[in-house]
Design a protein around this motif. Structure first.
Motif, PDB file in Angstrom:
ATOM      1  N   LEU A 400       0.824  -1.210   0.000  1.00 46.07           N
ATOM      2  CA  LEU A 400       0.000   0.000   0.000  1.00 46.07           C
ATOM      3  C   LEU A 400       0.861   1.264   0.000  1.00 46.07           C
ATOM      4  O   LEU A 400       0.548   2.242  -0.696  1.00 46.07           O
ATOM      5  N   LEU A 401       1.942   1.263   0.786  1.00 42.45           N
ATOM      6  CA  LEU A 401       2.823   2.441   0.810  1.00 42.45           C
ATOM      7  C   LEU A 401       3.476   2.660  -0.543  1.00 42.45           C
ATOM      8  O   LEU A 401       3.563   3.795  -1.039  1.00 42.45           O
ATOM      9  N   ALA A 402       3.925   1.576  -1.170  1.00 39.18           N
ATOM     10  CA  ALA A 402       4.569   1.693  -2.482  1.00 39.18           C
ATOM     11  C   ALA A 402       3.595   2.198  -3.538  1.00 39.18           C
ATOM     12  O   ALA A 402       3.981   2.898  -4.483  1.00 39.18           O
ATOM     13  N   ALA A 403       2.311   1.854  -3.364  1.00 39.53           N
ATOM     14  CA  ALA A 403       1.300   2.276  -4.333  1.00 39.53           C
ATOM     15  C   ALA A 403       0.864   3.714  -4.096  1.00 39.53           C
ATOM     16  O   ALA A 403       0.153   4.289  -4.931  1.00 39.53           O
ATOM     17  N   GLY A 404       1.256   4.304  -2.957  1.00 43.45           N
ATOM     18  CA  GLY A 404       0.951   5.700  -2.713  1.00 43.45           C
ATOM     19  C   GLY A 404      -0.002   5.981  -1.576  1.00 43.45           C
ATOM     20  O   GLY A 404      -0.374   7.128  -1.342  1.00 43.45           O
ATOM     21  N   ARG A 405      -0.406   4.946  -0.853  1.00 45.78           N
ATOM     22  CA  ARG A 405      -1.300   5.186   0.284  1.00 45.78           C
ATOM     23  C   ARG A 405      -0.508   5.816   1.416  1.00 45.78           C
ATOM     24  O   ARG A 405       0.640   5.419   1.688  1.00 45.78           O
ATOM     25  N   SER A 406      -1.067   6.792   2.090  1.00 46.83           N
ATOM     26  CA  SER A 406      -0.352   7.521   3.129  1.00 46.83           C
ATOM     27  C   SER A 406      -0.037   6.617   4.317  1.00 46.83           C
ATOM     28  O   SER A 406      -0.881   5.805   4.742  1.00 46.83           O
ATOM     29  N   PRO A 407       1.186   6.745   4.909  1.00 47.25           N
ATOM     30  CA  PRO A 407       1.508   5.974   6.112  1.00 47.25           C
ATOM     31  C   PRO A 407       0.631   6.358   7.300  1.00 47.25           C
ATOM     32  O   PRO A 407       0.569   5.631   8.289  1.00 47.25           O
ATOM     33  N   GLU A 408      -0.066   7.504   7.222  1.00 50.45           N
ATOM     34  CA  GLU A 408      -0.946   7.951   8.299  1.00 50.45           C
ATOM     35  C   GLU A 408      -2.373   7.410   8.152  1.00 50.45           C
ATOM     36  O   GLU A 408      -3.247   7.738   8.955  1.00 50.45           O
ATOM     37  N   THR A 409      -2.601   6.585   7.142  1.00 48.88           N
ATOM     38  CA  THR A 409      -3.924   5.991   6.960  1.00 48.88           C
ATOM     39  C   THR A 409      -4.305   5.180   8.198  1.00 48.88           C
ATOM     40  O   THR A 409      -3.531   4.326   8.642  1.00 48.88           O
ATOM     41  N   PRO A 410      -5.480   5.416   8.765  1.00 50.43           N
ATOM     42  CA  PRO A 410      -5.882   4.652   9.954  1.00 50.43           C
ATOM     43  C   PRO A 410      -6.012   3.158   9.651  1.00 50.43           C
ATOM     44  O   PRO A 410      -6.495   2.761   8.586  1.00 50.43           O
TER      45      PRO A 410
END
Length: 478
Positions: A400-410
């Motif tokens: 998910l991080l590599a795909a661009g999802r924020s590390p702050e996503t709950p």
């Protein structure tokens, strides 16, 4: 037994209803919905029929005359509800004419009483307590409603449609009774109760020798694919409970809780066939063979699966195997872990203007997670639910991080949802492996998305909060 249960033919004539207020309205709704033609004397002048369907309301006629002098020719029964002294006087008149009369909450002036009713179309159950305790009657009705299949009336109607033709083929009463017992208890009855009436009709039509069918010693088997839900036995559907009580053999998954297994009939054979991480189980082909062989020997089989059979439960594969073998089957859905966990920890999987869609994934092995196209899961207005994701958590985060999802996503990790030892850890996507470490074993689901912010405060880590409360109480006492 003071009151003999009887069924009144409402097509035989009209019913006179006398009274006022909500008591009259309630009896009017019950009688009209049952198909009665009503002649209503509304003492309070209220002629409101709101809430009644047009075809039901068409059978209601209001009368202006005095009910104590009204013509009662052709009347089949009299009901008084909220009628006061008129009800007592009307009771005397009805009894003098030999008409059945009910004065609500007045046994002395009633010649019949209203039972609590379970209505399943062609099947109607009446429960009475002799008028002594309507509340007890209602409680008994609730129990019976829970036991009776929703389509039991359709089954009675189905049999009624074939009665004449089978009577002609089986004039002997005992054989005919045995024939219908086999139909009701076998795959044909199961098809009707599952809403597959056309298939049931075709199966009945295929019985060329009704006598041989009735005399057959070998019972007919069937399979029910039953969803056990996420663990709480109170979340089993009524249909699932009936299947467990009827089964001769239950093939259950490893994740099915002991409390749910306790709902199986005591003399039913049980075989554990499921798999977990590090426990391969007996394999899907072997499970299919067990089901088919058991049915062919005449057994009623329940394939009991955690959650829902069609959500990562291989239910589709099992249905295909049963179809190919010509085995009768039914499917009983269960509450899947995502729904159970969301409810238990108060996480709305969708939320207006915030989470507009949901994606369910399974990633019980790290290499499975690595094959997922995470780029399709970067929409911040989407909730992602990962089943069996504890082992794959690092890969889920990396993808998910590599795909661009924020590390702050709950993110929430919810373990053993709906069970007494349920546990949760809530944080962010960047913290996911650490959240997993806080959970004392699975099974667990991951919920990823802004909706996790709405989780109930006390449910974020119930064990930790309970411990803190006890600690605070001890400190205060000191």
């Amino acid at each position: 037994m003071r009151f003999l249960p009887v069924f009144l033919d409402l097509k035989a004539g009209p019913v006179v209803l006398i009274g006022s207020g909500e008591l009259l309205r309630a009896k009017l709704r019950v009688l009209a919905a049952a198909g009665a033609r009503l002649r209503v004397h509304a003492i309070d002048g209220n002629r409101d029929l709101a809430g009644l369907a047009d075809d039901v309301a068409a059978g209601v006629v209001f009368s202006d005359g005095d009910p104590l002098t009204a013509d009662l020719a052709g009347i089949i029964a009299i009901v008084c509800a909220g009628a006061g002294d008129i009800g007592v006087a009307m009771s005397a008149r009805a009894k003098s004419l030999g008409l059945p009369v009910n004065v609500m909450d007045d046994l002395e002036h009633s010649s019949f009483i209203f039972p609590a009713i379970v209505d399943r179309g062609e099947v109607v159950v009446a429960i009475g307590t002799g008028g002594s305790s309507p509340v007890v009657a209602r409680r008994v009705r609730e129990k019976i409603e829970a036991l009776l299949p929703a389509r039991i009336g359709e089954l009675a109607e189905f049999i009624g449609g074939f009665r004449k033709s089978i009577h002609a083929r089986l004039p002997e009463f005992q054989l005919r009774r045995r024939f219908w017992e086999r139909v009701i208890d076998g795959p044909i009855g199961a098809l009707v109760l599952a809403g597959r009436k056309t298939e049931a009709e075709a199966a009945l039509d295929r019985i060329s020798d009704a006598t041989a069918f009735a005399r057959a010693d070998k019972p007919e088997g069937s399979v029910a694919l039953v969803g056990a839900g996420p663990g709480d036995p109170d979340l089993l559907t009524i249909k699932a409970l009936r299947a467990l009580q009827d089964a001769d053999l239950v093939l259950y998954d490893e994740l099915v809780s002991p409390e749910i297994l306790d709902r199986i009939r005591r003399d039913t054979a049980r075989i554990a066939v499921g798999r977990r991480v590090g426990k391969p189980g007996i394999g899907q082909d072997a499970i299919n063979r067990l089901m088919i062989e058991a049915v062919q020997s005449g057994q009623r089989v329940v394939r009991l699966k955690g959650g829902d059979p069609f959500v990562f439960g291989r239910g589709g594969e099992e249905v295909e195997a049963l179809r190919a073998a010509g085995i009768a089957y039914s499917i009983v859905p269960g509450i899947t872990a995502a729904i159970g966990g969301a409810a238990a920890f108060e996480v709305p999987l969708t939320f207006r203007q915030e989470a507009l869609r949901i994606t369910f994934l399974t990633a019980h092995k790290a290499h499975d997670a690595e094959t997922v196209d995470w780029s399709t899961l970067t929409d911040t207005k989407a909730t992602v639910v990962v089943y069996m994701g504890m082992t794959a958590a690092p890969s889920v985060r990396a993808g998910l991080l590599a795909a661009g999802r924020s590390p702050e996503t709950p993110v929430g990790v919810f373990a053993r949802v709906t069970r007494p030892d349920a546990q949760a850890a809530i944080g962010t996507l960047g913290e996911l492996p650490e959240l997993i470490a806080r959970i004392e074993g699975g099974p667990a689901i991951l919920i990823i998305g802004d909706v996790v912010r709405h989780a109930g405060a006390i449910s974020q880590n119930p064990k930790q909060i309970t411990t803190q409360i006890i600690s605070d109480l001890l400190e205060a006492a000191a």
